[in-house]
Design a protein around this motif. Structure first.
Motif, PDB file in Angstrom:
ATOM      1  N   MET A   1       0.830  -1.192   0.000  1.00  0.00           N
ATOM      2  CA  MET A   1       0.000   0.000   0.000  1.00  0.00           C
ATOM      3  C   MET A   1       0.875   1.257   0.000  1.00  0.00           C
ATOM      4  N   PRO A   2       0.874   2.087   1.021  1.00  0.00           N
ATOM      5  CA  PRO A   2       1.696   3.297   0.959  1.00  0.00           C
ATOM      6  C   PRO A   2       3.181   2.943   0.893  1.00  0.00           C
ATOM      7  N   LYS A   3       3.886   3.592  -0.032  1.00  0.00           N
ATOM      8  CA  LYS A   3       5.309   3.308  -0.205  1.00  0.00           C
ATOM      9  C   LYS A   3       6.191   4.475   0.247  1.00  0.00           C
ATOM     10  N   THR A   4       5.620   5.677   0.341  1.00  0.00           N
ATOM     11  CA  THR A   4       6.390   6.850   0.762  1.00  0.00           C
ATOM     12  C   THR A   4       5.726   7.470   1.991  1.00  0.00           C
ATOM     13  N   LYS A   5       6.432   8.393   2.631  1.00  0.00           N
ATOM     14  CA  LYS A   5       5.858   9.100   3.788  1.00  0.00           C
ATOM     15  C   LYS A   5       4.608   9.877   3.378  1.00  0.00           C
ATOM     16  N   PHE A   6       4.671  10.543   2.218  1.00  0.00           N
ATOM     17  CA  PHE A   6       3.524  11.310   1.735  1.00  0.00           C
ATOM     18  C   PHE A   6       2.316  10.394   1.537  1.00  0.00           C
ATOM     19  N   GLU A   7       2.515   9.258   0.888  1.00  0.00           N
ATOM     20  CA  GLU A   7       1.427   8.309   0.675  1.00  0.00           C
ATOM     21  C   GLU A   7       0.880   7.807   2.011  1.00  0.00           C
ATOM     22  N   ASN A   8       1.765   7.581   2.981  1.00  0.00           N
ATOM     23  CA  ASN A   8       1.324   7.118   4.293  1.00  0.00           C
ATOM     24  C   ASN A   8       0.455   8.169   4.984  1.00  0.00           C
ATOM     25  N   VAL A   9       0.815   9.435   4.850  1.00  0.00           N
ATOM     26  CA  VAL A   9       0.021  10.519   5.443  1.00  0.00           C
ATOM     27  C   VAL A   9      -1.363  10.562   4.799  1.00  0.00           C
ATOM     28  N   PHE A  11      -2.949   8.087   3.149  1.00  0.00           N
ATOM     29  CA  PHE A  11      -3.662   6.865   3.522  1.00  0.00           C
ATOM     30  C   PHE A  11      -4.211   6.976   4.947  1.00  0.00           C
ATOM     31  N   THR A  12      -3.388   7.444   5.869  1.00  0.00           N
ATOM     32  CA  THR A  12      -3.799   7.574   7.269  1.00  0.00           C
ATOM     33  C   THR A  12      -4.923   8.587   7.423  1.00  0.00           C
ATOM     34  N   ALA A  13      -4.846   9.693   6.685  1.00  0.00           N
ATOM     35  CA  ALA A  13      -5.897  10.718   6.755  1.00  0.00           C
ATOM     36  C   ALA A  13      -7.236  10.154   6.275  1.00  0.00           C
ATOM     37  N   ALA A  54      -7.447  10.969  15.957  1.00  0.00           N
ATOM     38  CA  ALA A  54      -7.146   9.625  15.445  1.00  0.00           C
ATOM     39  C   ALA A  54      -5.993   9.669  14.441  1.00  0.00           C
ATOM     40  N   PHE A  55      -5.985  10.681  13.591  1.00  0.00           N
ATOM     41  CA  PHE A  55      -4.923  10.822  12.586  1.00  0.00           C
ATOM     42  C   PHE A  55      -3.558  10.941  13.257  1.00  0.00           C
ATOM     43  N   VAL A  56      -3.439  11.837  14.228  1.00  0.00           N
ATOM     44  CA  VAL A  56      -2.159  12.061  14.899  1.00  0.00           C
ATOM     45  C   VAL A  56      -1.725  10.809  15.665  1.00  0.00           C
ATOM     46  N   LEU A  57      -2.660  10.201  16.397  1.00  0.00           N
ATOM     47  CA  LEU A  57      -2.332   8.975  17.134  1.00  0.00           C
ATOM     48  C   LEU A  57      -1.843   7.870  16.204  1.00  0.00           C
ATOM     49  N   GLU A  58      -2.582   7.662  15.129  1.00  0.00           N
ATOM     50  CA  GLU A  58      -2.238   6.595  14.180  1.00  0.00           C
ATOM     51  C   GLU A  58      -0.892   6.861  13.516  1.00  0.00           C
ATOM     52  N   LEU A  59      -0.683   8.079  13.066  1.00  0.00           N
ATOM     53  CA  LEU A  59       0.521   8.401  12.300  1.00  0.00           C
ATOM     54  C   LEU A  59       1.784   8.341  13.154  1.00  0.00           C
ATOM     55  N   PHE A  60       1.703   8.822  14.390  1.00  0.00           N
ATOM     56  CA  PHE A  60       2.917   8.968  15.184  1.00  0.00           C
ATOM     57  C   PHE A  60       3.110   7.929  16.284  1.00  0.00           C
ATOM     58  N   VAL A  61       2.048   7.263  16.711  1.00  0.00           N
ATOM     59  CA  VAL A  61       2.185   6.332  17.836  1.00  0.00           C
ATOM     60  C   VAL A  61       1.689   4.932  17.478  1.00  0.00           C
ATOM     61  N   VAL A  62       0.415   4.821  17.171  1.00  0.00           N
ATOM     62  CA  VAL A  62      -0.238   3.520  17.025  1.00  0.00           C
ATOM     63  C   VAL A  62       0.287   2.740  15.824  1.00  0.00           C
ATOM     64  N   GLY A  63       0.550   3.407  14.725  1.00  0.00           N
ATOM     65  CA  GLY A  63       1.050   2.717  13.532  1.00  0.00           C
ATOM     66  C   GLY A  63       2.338   1.960  13.809  1.00  0.00           C
ATOM     67  N   LYS A  64       3.241   2.610  14.527  1.00  0.00           N
ATOM     68  CA  LYS A  64       4.521   1.970  14.859  1.00  0.00           C
ATOM     69  C   LYS A  64       4.322   0.798  15.823  1.00  0.00           C
TER      70      LYS A  64
END
Length: 150
Positions: A1-9, A11-13, A54-64
C-alpha cells in the motif's frame, strides 16, 4: 500500500476520517437508539474533533506499535494480505481503547466504568467495520489515487 511518507500521510488521513465517522455514527445510534438521517448528520459534529486526534495517534504512535506487534506474529515473507489483516487487527486493538477513552472524556460522563462499557461496545464494531468495510474501501480509494503500473 503506501510506499512513501507522503502516501502514508494520505492513507492515514483517509482511513482515520472514514473509520472515525463510522464509529461516531455507531455511537450516536447507540445513544439515540435509532438510525435515521439525523444520526448521520449528528456524527459530523464530533468528526472535526475526533478525526484529527485519530490521525495524529495513528501516524505517530499507534502505527509503529501495531507494526511491531503484527511482525511478532507475521514474517515479512508472509502473504501481503495476511500482513494487512494482522496490521488492521493490531491497530484496532490499540486505537479502540484509546479513542474510547478520549470520547468518554469529551462526550460522556467520565468514569472508569463508562470507559470500559464504551470500549466493550465499540470493539466488536471497530474490528468488523475495519476488516469488512472501512479497510477495503480505503484501500480501493488509495489505489485509485495512487495508480501504479505493474
Amino acid at each position: 500500500m503506501p510506499k512513501t511518507k507522503f502516501e502514508n500521510v494520505i492513507f492515514t488521513a483517509i482511513m482515520a476520517t472514514i473509520m472515525v465517522y463510522g464509529m461516531i455514527v455507531y455511537n450516536v445510534a447507540l445513544a439515540t437508539k435509532t438510525v435515521e438521517g439525523a444520526t448521520f448528520l449528528a456524527a459530523f459534529h464530533e468528526l472535526p474533533i475526533m478525526a484529527p486526534i485519530a490521525f495524529v495517534l495513528e501516524l505517530f504512535v499507534v502505527g509503529k506499535m501495531a507494526r511491531y506487534l503484527a511482525f511478532k506474529v507475521m514474517k515479512p515473507t508472509d502473504r501481503k494480505e495476511f500482513i494487512t489483516y494482522a496490521m488492521s487487527i493490531c491497530i484496532c486493538c490499540i486505537m479502540c481503547p484509546v479513542m474510547s477513552l478520549i470520547a468518554t472524556f469529551l462526550f460522556k460522563e467520565p468514569s472508569f466504568g463508562t470507559w470500559i462499557k464504551t470500549w466493550a461496545l465499540n470493539f466488536p464494531m471497530a474490528i468488523c467495520y475495519q476488516m469488512f468495510y472501512c479497510g477495503p474501501l480505503v484501500r480501493l480509494i488509495f489505489r485509485c489515487i495512487f495508480r501504479r503500473n505493474k
